[in-house]
Write a protein that holds these residues in place. Structure first.
Motif, short mmCIF file in Angstrom:
data_model
loop_
_atom_site.label_atom_id
_atom_site.label_comp_id
_atom_site.label_asym_id
_atom_site.label_seq_id
_atom_site.Cartn_x
_atom_site.Cartn_y
_atom_site.Cartn_z
N ARG A 115 0.79 -1.23 0.00
CA ARG A 115 0.00 0.00 0.00
C ARG A 115 0.83 1.28 0.00
O ARG A 115 0.30 2.35 -0.30
N ASP A 116 2.10 1.21 0.30
CA ASP A 116 2.95 2.40 0.32
C ASP A 116 3.82 2.53 -0.94
O ASP A 116 4.74 3.34 -0.97
N ALA A 117 3.51 1.75 -1.95
CA ALA A 117 4.30 1.75 -3.18
C ALA A 117 4.18 3.08 -3.92
O ALA A 117 3.27 3.88 -3.66
N GLU A 118 5.09 3.29 -4.85
CA GLU A 118 5.08 4.53 -5.65
C GLU A 118 3.92 4.54 -6.65
O GLU A 118 3.41 5.60 -6.99
N ILE A 119 3.54 3.37 -7.14
CA ILE A 119 2.42 3.26 -8.09
C ILE A 119 1.34 2.42 -7.40
O ILE A 119 1.60 1.30 -6.98
N ILE A 120 0.15 2.99 -7.30
CA ILE A 120 -0.96 2.29 -6.66
C ILE A 120 -2.05 2.04 -7.70
O ILE A 120 -2.53 2.96 -8.35
N CYS A 121 -2.44 0.77 -7.84
CA CYS A 121 -3.58 0.39 -8.67
C CYS A 121 -4.75 0.16 -7.72
O CYS A 121 -4.63 -0.63 -6.78
N CYS A 122 -5.84 0.86 -7.96
CA CYS A 122 -6.98 0.73 -7.05
C CYS A 122 -8.29 0.96 -7.80
O CYS A 122 -8.30 1.54 -8.88
N THR A 123 -9.36 0.51 -7.18
CA THR A 123 -10.67 0.79 -7.76
C THR A 123 -10.98 2.27 -7.57
O THR A 123 -10.45 2.93 -6.67
N ALA A 124 -11.85 2.78 -8.41
CA ALA A 124 -12.22 4.20 -8.33
C ALA A 124 -12.83 4.52 -6.97
O ALA A 124 -12.58 5.60 -6.42
N GLU A 125 -13.59 3.60 -6.41
CA GLU A 125 -14.20 3.83 -5.10
C GLU A 125 -13.15 3.96 -4.01
O GLU A 125 -13.32 4.74 -3.07
N VAL A 126 -12.06 3.21 -4.08
CA VAL A 126 -11.00 3.30 -3.08
C VAL A 126 -10.35 4.68 -3.15
O VAL A 126 -10.16 5.34 -2.12
N LEU A 127 -10.00 5.14 -4.35
CA LEU A 127 -9.40 6.47 -4.46
C LEU A 127 -10.38 7.55 -4.00
O LEU A 127 -10.00 8.50 -3.31
N SER A 128 -11.64 7.39 -4.34
CA SER A 128 -12.66 8.34 -3.92
C SER A 128 -12.73 8.42 -2.40
O SER A 128 -12.78 9.51 -1.82
N SER A 129 -12.72 7.28 -1.76
CA SER A 129 -12.75 7.24 -0.30
C SER A 129 -11.52 7.91 0.30
O SER A 129 -11.61 8.66 1.29
N MET A 130 -10.36 7.67 -0.29
CA MET A 130 -9.12 8.30 0.18
C MET A 130 -9.19 9.82 -0.02
O MET A 130 -8.75 10.59 0.84
N ALA A 131 -9.74 10.24 -1.14
CA ALA A 131 -9.86 11.68 -1.43
C ALA A 131 -10.79 12.36 -0.43
O ALA A 131 -10.54 13.48 0.00
N ILE A 132 -11.85 11.67 -0.03
CA ILE A 132 -12.78 12.23 0.96
C ILE A 132 -12.11 12.31 2.32
O ILE A 132 -12.18 13.33 3.00
N SER A 133 -11.45 11.23 2.73
CA SER A 133 -10.90 11.19 4.08
C SER A 133 -9.64 12.04 4.24
O SER A 133 -9.43 12.63 5.30
N GLU A 134 -8.83 12.14 3.19
CA GLU A 134 -7.57 12.89 3.31
C GLU A 134 -7.58 14.21 2.57
O GLU A 134 -6.73 15.07 2.82
N GLY A 135 -8.50 14.37 1.61
CA GLY A 135 -8.58 15.61 0.85
C GLY A 135 -7.25 15.99 0.22
O GLY A 135 -6.55 15.15 -0.33
N GLY A 136 -6.90 17.26 0.33
CA GLY A 136 -5.67 17.77 -0.28
C GLY A 136 -4.40 17.21 0.34
O GLY A 136 -3.32 17.39 -0.22
#
Length: 188
Positions: A83-104
């Motif tokens: 999970r700490d790799a330089e390139i992360i492959c994820c579902t759109a929902e996972v990135l969306s959740s991360m964007a909501i929780s961590e924002g900028g």
């Protein structure tokens, strides 16, 4: 490179968001690979998103071969690998959740969103919309073979980001979908 690939890679190298709308088989994945390479050259992190775990998994294994397994991670609803790799492959929902929780504060300077036509999907479109609204310092590569008019998306990005947006569109299918059948034995 095909003309659309070259144009998209050049625009990405100048810091533009790119909406890449070209047919299946026209090499959109190579453009994504180029953005991941750019991020690695700069010592930055990049994300690849797709709507299905199968596609995310396919790209994960692809890019493990390209960049080395120690540099690629995968996050889906039921799997977390490196999970700490330089390139992360994820579902759109996972990135969306991360964007909501961590924002900028989310370390996501580069994001590839594959199958971006889901942006307009009534049930799942939010997963493609929220990262665009939350990740203001991110450079996006938005890819789809079936995107229609993108003016609304371009305007949304212009309101939320300092980067400019370029649409790279092509109708030509480099790999034709025609075939022929022969009964001639192979040795002949």
């Amino acid at each position: 490179l095909y003309p659309a690939q070259e144009e998209a890679l050049l625009e990405l190298s100048t810091g533009q968001h790119v909406i890449l709308s070209t047919p299946t088989g026209s090499g959109k994945s190579l453009v994504a690979l180029g953005l991941h390479f750019k991020a690695r050259c700069e010592g930055k992190r990049s994300f690849y998103t797709a709507p299905t775990k199968a596609l995310v998994s396919e790209k994960f294994f692809d890019w493990c071969d390209q960049f080395g397994p120690e540099n690629v991670g995968m996050l889906t609803g039921d799997a977390s690998i490196n999970r700490d790799a330089e390139i992360i492959c994820c579902t759109a929902e996972v990135l969306s959740s991360m964007a909501i929780s961590e924002g900028g504060d989310l370390d996501a300077p580069y994001v590839v969103m594959d199958e971006f036509h889901y942006f307009g999907d009534r049930d799942r479109g939010m997963a493609w919309q929220l990262p665009l609204l939350q990740l203001h310092d991110c450079q996006f590569l938005l890819m789809s073979a079936t995107l229609g008019e993108t003016q609304t998306i371009e305007e949304l990005i212009a309101r939320t980001s300092a980067h400019g947006t370029v649409r790279v569109h092509g109708d030509e299918r480099p790999v034709p979908l025609d075939y022929s059948y022969r009964e001639t034995p192979v040795h002949e």
